[in-house]
Design an enzyme around this catalytic site. Structure first.
Site, mmCIF file in Angstrom:
data_model
loop_
_atom_site.group_PDB
_atom_site.id
_atom_site.type_symbol
_atom_site.label_atom_id
_atom_site.label_comp_id
_atom_site.label_asym_id
_atom_site.label_seq_id
_atom_site.Cartn_x
_atom_site.Cartn_y
_atom_site.Cartn_z
ATOM 1 C CG HIS A 90 13.600 -4.966 -13.729
ATOM 2 N ND1 HIS A 90 14.537 -5.749 -14.353
ATOM 3 C CD2 HIS A 90 12.593 -5.815 -13.378
ATOM 4 C CE1 HIS A 90 14.130 -7.016 -14.365
ATOM 5 N NE2 HIS A 90 12.946 -7.076 -13.772
ATOM 6 C CG HIS B 128 -0.187 0.055 2.516
ATOM 7 N ND1 HIS B 128 0.202 1.231 3.093
ATOM 8 C CD2 HIS B 128 0.272 -0.928 3.321
ATOM 9 C CE1 HIS B 128 0.838 0.981 4.214
ATOM 10 N NE2 HIS B 128 0.913 -0.331 4.375
HETATM 11 C C1 LIG Z 1 13.119 -12.811 -15.125
HETATM 12 C C2 LIG Z 1 14.533 -12.374 -14.793
HETATM 13 O O1 LIG Z 1 15.455 -13.115 -14.938
HETATM 14 S S1 LIG Z 1 14.756 -10.771 -14.223
HETATM 15 C C3 LIG Z 1 16.464 -10.659 -13.711
HETATM 16 C C4 LIG Z 1 16.619 -10.925 -12.246
HETATM 17 N N1 LIG Z 1 18.071 -10.963 -11.943
HETATM 18 C C5 LIG Z 1 18.560 -10.411 -10.856
HETATM 19 O O2 LIG Z 1 17.853 -9.888 -10.054
HETATM 20 C C6 LIG Z 1 20.067 -10.467 -10.739
HETATM 21 C C7 LIG Z 1 20.604 -9.671 -9.580
HETATM 22 N N2 LIG Z 1 22.045 -9.658 -9.698
HETATM 23 C C8 LIG Z 1 22.879 -9.913 -8.690
HETATM 24 O O3 LIG Z 1 22.481 -10.155 -7.555
HETATM 25 C C9 LIG Z 1 24.354 -9.888 -9.067
HETATM 26 O O4 LIG Z 1 25.009 -10.935 -8.373
HETATM 27 C C10 LIG Z 1 24.995 -8.519 -8.756
HETATM 28 C C11 LIG Z 1 24.462 -7.490 -9.766
HETATM 29 C C12 LIG Z 1 24.679 -8.066 -7.368
HETATM 30 C C13 LIG Z 1 26.529 -8.579 -8.842
HETATM 31 O O5 LIG Z 1 26.914 -9.053 -10.084
HETATM 32 P P1 LIG Z 1 28.462 -8.944 -10.499
HETATM 33 O O6 LIG Z 1 28.906 -7.525 -10.491
HETATM 34 O O7 LIG Z 1 28.606 -9.704 -11.785
HETATM 35 O O8 LIG Z 1 29.220 -9.597 -9.306
HETATM 36 P P2 LIG Z 1 29.908 -11.034 -9.178
HETATM 37 O O9 LIG Z 1 28.972 -12.126 -9.567
HETATM 38 O O10 LIG Z 1 31.225 -10.959 -9.902
HETATM 39 O O11 LIG Z 1 30.175 -11.139 -7.614
HETATM 40 C C14 LIG Z 1 31.058 -10.247 -6.954
HETATM 41 C C15 LIG Z 1 31.032 -10.602 -5.490
HETATM 42 O O12 LIG Z 1 29.763 -10.228 -4.930
HETATM 43 C C16 LIG Z 1 29.118 -11.402 -4.368
HETATM 44 N N3 LIG Z 1 27.684 -11.293 -4.681
HETATM 45 C C17 LIG Z 1 27.115 -11.295 -5.905
HETATM 46 N N4 LIG Z 1 25.775 -11.159 -5.803
HETATM 47 C C18 LIG Z 1 25.516 -11.086 -4.482
HETATM 48 C C19 LIG Z 1 24.310 -10.954 -3.751
HETATM 49 N N5 LIG Z 1 23.138 -10.837 -4.389
HETATM 50 N N6 LIG Z 1 24.383 -10.889 -2.413
HETATM 51 C C20 LIG Z 1 25.586 -10.983 -1.769
HETATM 52 N N7 LIG Z 1 26.755 -11.111 -2.422
HETATM 53 C C21 LIG Z 1 26.724 -11.174 -3.763
HETATM 54 C C22 LIG Z 1 29.771 -12.577 -5.055
HETATM 55 O O13 LIG Z 1 29.663 -13.736 -4.290
HETATM 56 C C23 LIG Z 1 31.185 -12.080 -5.202
HETATM 57 O O14 LIG Z 1 31.830 -12.208 -3.970
HETATM 58 P P3 LIG Z 1 33.413 -12.599 -3.867
HETATM 59 O O15 LIG Z 1 34.138 -11.484 -4.566
HETATM 60 O O16 LIG Z 1 33.669 -12.684 -2.420
HETATM 61 O O17 LIG Z 1 33.537 -13.895 -4.599
#
Ligand SMILES: CC(=O)SCCNC(=O)CCNC(=O)[C@H](O)C(C)(C)COP(=O)(O)OP(=O)(O)OC[C@H]1O[C@@H](n2cnc3c(N)ncnc32)[C@H](O)[C@@H]1OP(=O)(O)O
Length: 212
Positions: A147, A138
């Site tokens: 997004h 709400h």
């Molecule tokens: C219908 C659909 O598909 S819609 C799309 C939906 N998709 C999403 O919501 C994706 C969200 N994306 C994420 O969470 C990604 O992991 C991001 C954007 C946060 C980071 O991506 P990148 O920049 O490529 O980071 P990368 O994968 O290289 O990870 C870097 C570090 O962050 C950590 N990390 C990545 N994602 C997360 C997270 N969500 N929470 C905590 N830590 C994370 C990794 O473990 C890594 O740690 P390390 O260096 O100790 O090994």
């Protein structure tokens, strides 16, 4: 013949396919056309086809409806603004299984996918994606071109700044403001107001890097 039952979807990636499937379920459109710069993208995939590159939208007049199905918020915003400036009609797609309060506002160019919830008093501005099973409670205000990924839960009274991307399964506690272009990683729990152009990760979420 192209008419107001024709839907032109710009972007033929995974998000575009979900948008087309949603449009079919709505049932209003008798023709769905894709535009994408990669003309081979839908080859052998399904019953839709790509009619031309993205900039061929100019060939479609004011009688057809457009959806911009590009996940990148900045690119989606730019194309939506071009369409609006040229007086093209922006469609709104709401999957039949989504619950949308009649006391909410849903702007043009918004897509709301299956099992999403938009509760009373919420406002979803132009060009937002409310993805599968996301809940917007709400009195939230989701500003333009955000997004909200699948499975995100936003508690009541939250203001989400424009161009923000909340990652899959993340959540936001009630009555806080997220600044423009806030990004949360998968599973993050945002408990405090955010700063603009920052990525937040973890539980509770902390800023980990700047996005510009
Ligand atoms: C219908 C659909 O598909 S819609 C799309 C939906 N998709 C999403 O919501 C994706 C969200 N994306 C994420 O969470 C990604 O992991 C991001 C954007 C946060 C980071 O991506 P990148 O920049 O490529 O980071 P990368 O994968 O290289 O990870 C870097 C570090 O962050 C950590 N990390 C990545 N994602 C997360 C997270 N969500 N929470 C905590 N830590 C994370 C990794 O473990 C890594 O740690 P390390 O260096 O100790 O090994």
């Amino acid at each position: 013949m192209k008419n107001n039952n024709t839907l032109v979807i710009i972007g033929a990636g995974g998000h575009g396919l979900v948008a087309a499937d949603c449009a079919e379920n709505i049932g209003h459109y008798n023709e769905i056309i894709f535009l994408d710069d990669c003309l081979e993208k839908l080859k052998d995939k399904n019953h839709w086809h790509i009619a031309g590159p993205i900039d061929s939208w100019v060939e479609y007049d004011e009688n057809v409806n457009f959806i911009v199905a590009i996940g990148n918020n900045t690119i989606r915003a730019s194309i939506l603004q071009q369409l609006s400036a040229a007086n093209r009609c922006l469609a709104t797609l709401i999957h039949p299984t989504a619950f949308i309060s009649k006391h909410s506002y849903i702007g043009p160019g918004v897509v709301i996918f299956a099992n999403a919830v938009v509760n009373i008093g919420a406002r979803i501005d132009e060009g937002c994606i409310i993805n599968t099973a996301a809940t917007i409670d709400h009195d939230c205000h989701i500003q333009a071109y955000c997004h909200i990924s699948p499975g995100v839960n936003i508690a009541g009274g939250v203001n989400v700044g424009k161009l923000s991307w909340l990652g899959i399964g993340s959540s936001v506690v009630e009555y806080i403001t997220l600044a423009q272009n806030t990004q949360s990683g998968a599973g993050a729990v945002i408990t405090k107001p955010t700063q603009s152009n920052k990525l937040y990760l973890g539980v509770p979420a902390r800023p980990v890097r700047s996005l510009i």
